[in-house]
Design an enzyme around this catalytic site. Sequence first.
Site, PDB file in Angstrom:
ATOM      1  N   PHE A 106       0.691  -0.940   0.019  1.00 16.09           N
ATOM      2  CA  PHE A 106      -0.134  -0.092   0.042  1.00 16.09           C
ATOM      3  C   PHE A 106       0.916   1.128   0.139  1.00 16.09           C
ATOM      4  CE2 PHE A 106       0.398   2.008   4.152  1.00 16.09           C
ATOM      5  CZ  PHE A 106       0.618   1.066   4.921  1.00 16.09           C
ATOM      6  N   LYS A 107       2.054   1.093   0.321  1.00 21.24           N
ATOM      7  CA  LYS A 107       3.020   2.347   0.453  1.00 21.24           C
ATOM      8  C   LYS A 107       3.248   3.092  -0.751  1.00 21.24           C
ATOM      9  CE  LYS A 107       5.101   1.338   4.948  1.00 21.24           C
ATOM     10  NZ  LYS A 107       4.681   0.044   5.415  1.00 21.24           N
ATOM     11  N   ASP A 108       3.053   2.181  -1.958  1.00 18.60           N
ATOM     12  CA  ASP A 108       3.171   2.571  -3.249  1.00 18.60           C
ATOM     13  C   ASP A 108       2.207   3.946  -3.530  1.00 18.60           C
ATOM     14  OD1 ASP A 108       5.099   0.805  -4.314  1.00 18.60           O
ATOM     15  OD2 ASP A 108       3.727  -0.449  -5.007  1.00 18.60           O
ATOM     16  N   ALA A 111       3.846   6.959  -1.691  1.00 10.64           N
ATOM     17  CA  ALA A 111       5.378   7.499  -2.063  1.00 10.64           C
ATOM     18  C   ALA A 111       4.926   7.960  -3.514  1.00 10.64           C
ATOM     19  CB  ALA A 111       5.927   5.778  -2.137  1.00 10.64           C
TER      20      ALA A 111
END
Length: 444
Positions: A106-108, A111
């Site tokens: 999910f950090k995509d 970021a």
Amino acid sequence: MNYYSTEHKAPVASLEKAIVKGLAEDKGLYMPETIVPLQTSFIETMENHSFQEIAFEVARCFFGQDIAPTELKKIVEETLNFDCPVVNVEDDIYTLELFHGPTLAFKDVGARFMARTLQHFIRKERAEQGKTRQTNVLVATSGDTGSAVANGFLGVDGIHVFVLYPKGKVSKIQESQFTTLGKNITAIEVDGTFDDCQALVKRAFMDDDLNQEIQITSANSINVARFLPQAFYYFYAYAQLKRLSKEDIDNKVVFCTPSGNFGNITAGLFTKRMGLPVKRFIAANNANDVFYKYLKTGVYRPQPSIPTIANAMDVGAPSNFARILELYKHSWEAVKKDVHGATYTDDMIKEAIRSCYNSCGYVLDPHGACGYLALKEDLKEGELGIFLETAHPAKFKETVDDILRTDIQMPDRLQDFMKGSKLSLPLANNFEDFKALLFAKATV
Ligand SMILES: *Cc1c(COP(=O)(O)O)cnc(C)c1O
């Protein structure tokens, strides 16, 4: 929109400053001065809109005063060129799959959004003032953050990323995702632990010589440009649930978020303030249970982190806790009304992965497994539960295969990373060496 510090001892900042600086001067986290609600008429018809359309409307609430609509639309579209589908796992339990982006976690989302907004402000400054200084992003990682940030910023001009990671303590799959990229990404393999990497980065932010010569910022979830965009997919999940369940779901939905630093769930709590009719939230933790204990006792006591198989949640002092307190005006009663807690040992996580696979054929990763378990235990009659699946199980292939005695397939994207060659620079756990490396390699 202005941003104030959760410590209340620093001047308010513009969006640009909040992004470029990351943290306020008093070490507090930035919070938007007002939370703009999403139009009720839009929320009521969200199921007729695409992910990008929903995200754009949400982005306008946060950033519409600072970034022109055409530009913001472009940023959203470039960020979200992948889907986050909702899947029914069993009965009233659904999952929001947040692992279809470039690094399968999910950090995509945050970021990529942060990379594009930072680039927007750099270009704006260049247009207004001619040549500008380059920005250097420093990030310490135990695995997932480094890959999302490196891939989000890859090839973005005006920005150089330095990823510090502990030698021998990151899995080969994770390591390959940020050490093989080259271009504007420099991976630094530190002879030390994750805490040592974080300490080196923190010292760099406080070092006068460095800050005079080069512009440096942070890209972890303290940064508003990484944190707020996580609200997008809560709205989109709700829209999908509405479509799937075909009944009135208002005030029935329970979002369950596997939590470590609590950035993801805090973005969810913002969506309720913005008018999304969510019933309540559950913060699912591994053995790192400081938040769970806070809910039980009203006392927040940070602890050293405990290593678990859901290692992206091994956090003993969650930084976004300050934002949660701010959101609920420091009222323990108010926090408890909206957010419930859960905590699980490695054995319970393993058992959940096994039982979910056996009963419904769905392969959980160790983080999502905490979310699944919390819903199994806590979902009440009439509620509709949705847990966030924060990473693709193949990112934790060894662990998952070992538990399920399977050989789960690696998505092509992960295999491609594994083919690249490792380009990291070795570094002793020593600040003077790190400083010398930055002076030599940073872009000014
Ligand atoms: C970072 C991460 C988490 C924890 O998210 P927070 O926003 O820090 O609470 C959970 N699962 C995975 C897979 C992660 O990478």
